[in-house]
Write an enzyme that holds these catalytic residues in place. Structure first.
Site, PDB file in Angstrom:
ATOM      1  N   ASP A  26      -1.634   1.152  -2.093  1.00 21.54           N
ATOM      2  CA  ASP A  26      -1.398   1.910  -3.322  1.00 21.54           C
ATOM      3  C   ASP A  26      -0.579   3.166  -3.052  1.00 21.54           C
ATOM      4  OD1 ASP A  26      -2.937   0.019  -4.597  1.00 21.54           O
ATOM      5  OD2 ASP A  26      -4.773   1.159  -4.412  1.00 21.54           O
ATOM      6  N   GLU A  64       1.065  -5.560  -0.925  1.00 20.05           N
ATOM      7  CA  GLU A  64       2.219  -5.482  -1.821  1.00 20.05           C
ATOM      8  C   GLU A  64       3.368  -4.690  -1.223  1.00 20.05           C
ATOM      9  OE1 GLU A  64       3.301  -3.591  -6.208  1.00 20.05           O
ATOM     10  OE2 GLU A  64       1.404  -4.659  -5.961  1.00 20.05           O
TER      11      GLU A  64
END
Length: 381
Positions: A16, A276
């Site tokens: 994140d 990600e």
């Protein structure tokens, strides 16, 4: 100067904060925006941003105003013109009140997780009025090609990558600085930054006994217990250690900053990545990759993985497409990938060619920051 506030709650240590830090830097550098990045865990943040002082609640780094997001009372600040809550982290009530005080309400965006699934196009940029307050939030979905909000990529990144990959002297100096010996004949350089899993452990054990020589570059992370088991070590290997076993030599690397990780990806023949942020950066490296996607309940992650593979492999020859599918699905289903890995030399050159062309296809309609700025400008008109 347009001002932005980005809120990040660190969940998995690096994913994140990795995304939001890249976005904040790009908005400040390429668009000249005044960006405040609110982060609840500065210690994890500091591991990928060595210039950051985790003990300071407010500081400036790379043109970004970095603020600690306290667990208790949130400070009294004016809300920015654009507010991003990364991955659905709820905003502090005091900040919501500040948003209401603006004569023109902020553009409020929930930056969602990346997905290649078809439904993303229908949900991208969807408005969601707040149930109690006179505020509206929009959902912004990163996505592939023209589908969704694009992918994070700085304007100069691919040019810098090409210059690096065309400079063997710079690469040799880089490896020397990391203590990595020159490549052996026929050796593949493979970066390994993945989650722990039975598939990783089986692959490492099989690679040791295989004919193909490998040099594994392993940043400190969650795969180290699997590495220790495959090497027969009684303790976790530490940064700086070098281990040789069979066809494999392993260099354990310290966790670097984001620019350093990009150089690692650019320098390897194959990159095994996770989550990600590293997943997207491996695509920009223009090299074959294996994505260890974050596991979700009821195998929802496998649906997301298959959606990406359908896009990534579209138009490829059947043999190469099947090779890429097999490697990814077997790894993420905790299956033995030995046979698929042994077949890789037959398709690697074609995969390398595809990986080199892939970034330009994905950036044809602009990167995530560009699309985000275009969207917010329309809302502010």
């Amino acid at each position: 100067m347009q001002d932005w506030d980005i809120f990040c709650s660190v969940i998995d240590n690096y994913g994140d904060i990795g995304v939001t830090w890249r976005l904040a830097r790009q908005l400040a550098d390429e668009y000249g925006f005044a960006v405040r990045l609110w982060v609840d865990d500065l210690h994890s943040f500091a591991r990928i941003a060595p210039g950051l002082d985790a003990g300071l609640p407010q500081q400036s780094l790379a043109g970004v105003d970095i603020r600690h997001w306290p667990a208790g009372d949130f400070p009294a600040v004016d809300a920015a013109a654009v507010v991003i809550e990364a991955f659905g982290c709820p905003l502090p009530e005091r900040y919501l009140a500040a948003m209401l005080q603006r004569a023109r309400k902020p553009v409020w965006i929930n930056l969602e997780y990346l997905s290649a699934e078809d439904w993303v196009a229908g949900c991208h940029a969807m408005a969601s009025p707040h149930p109690r307050l006179a505020l509206t939030k929009h959902f912004f979905f990163p996505g592939f090609a023209g589908n969704g909000g694009g992918l994070l990529c700085e304007r100069t990144l691919l040019a810098r990558r090409d210059a690096w990959q065309a400079d063997p002297a710079a690469q040799a100096q880089y490896w020397q600085a990391l203590g990595v010996a020159p490549r052996r004949d026929g050796e593949w350089l493979v970066s390994v930054f993945c989650y722990e899993s039975p598939a990783a452990r089986q692959w490492l054990a099989a690679a040791i006994n295989a004919a193909q020589p490998l040099c594994l570059l392993v940043p400190q992370g969650k795969v180290l217990p699997d590495l220790a088991a495959a090497l027969g070590l009684n303790t976790l290997p530490q940064a700086g250690e070098v281990h040789e076993c069979g066809a494999v030599r392993v260099h354990v690397l310290p966790l670097s900053d984001q620019d350093g990780y990009d150089r690692l990806l650019w320098s390897c023949d194959i990159n095994i990545v996770r989550g990600e942020d590293s997943f997207v950066r491996a695509q920009w490296a223009g090299r074959p990759m294996l994505w260890h996607i974050y596991r979700q309940q009821e195998d929802a992650h496998l649906v997301k993985l298959e959606a990406f593979l359908q896009r990534y492999c579209a138009g490829l020859p059947e043999r190469l497409s099947r090779q890429i599918h097999d490697l990814h699905l077997q790894w993420n289903r905790d299956q033995d990938i030995t046979a698929s890995w042994q077949a890789l030399p037959q398709t690697l050159a074609a995969w390398q060619q595809h990986a080199q062309a892939w970034p330009q296809i994905q950036l044809a309609d602009g990167d995530l920051a560009m699309r985000l700025v275009q969207f917010t400008e329309k809302q502010l008109q």
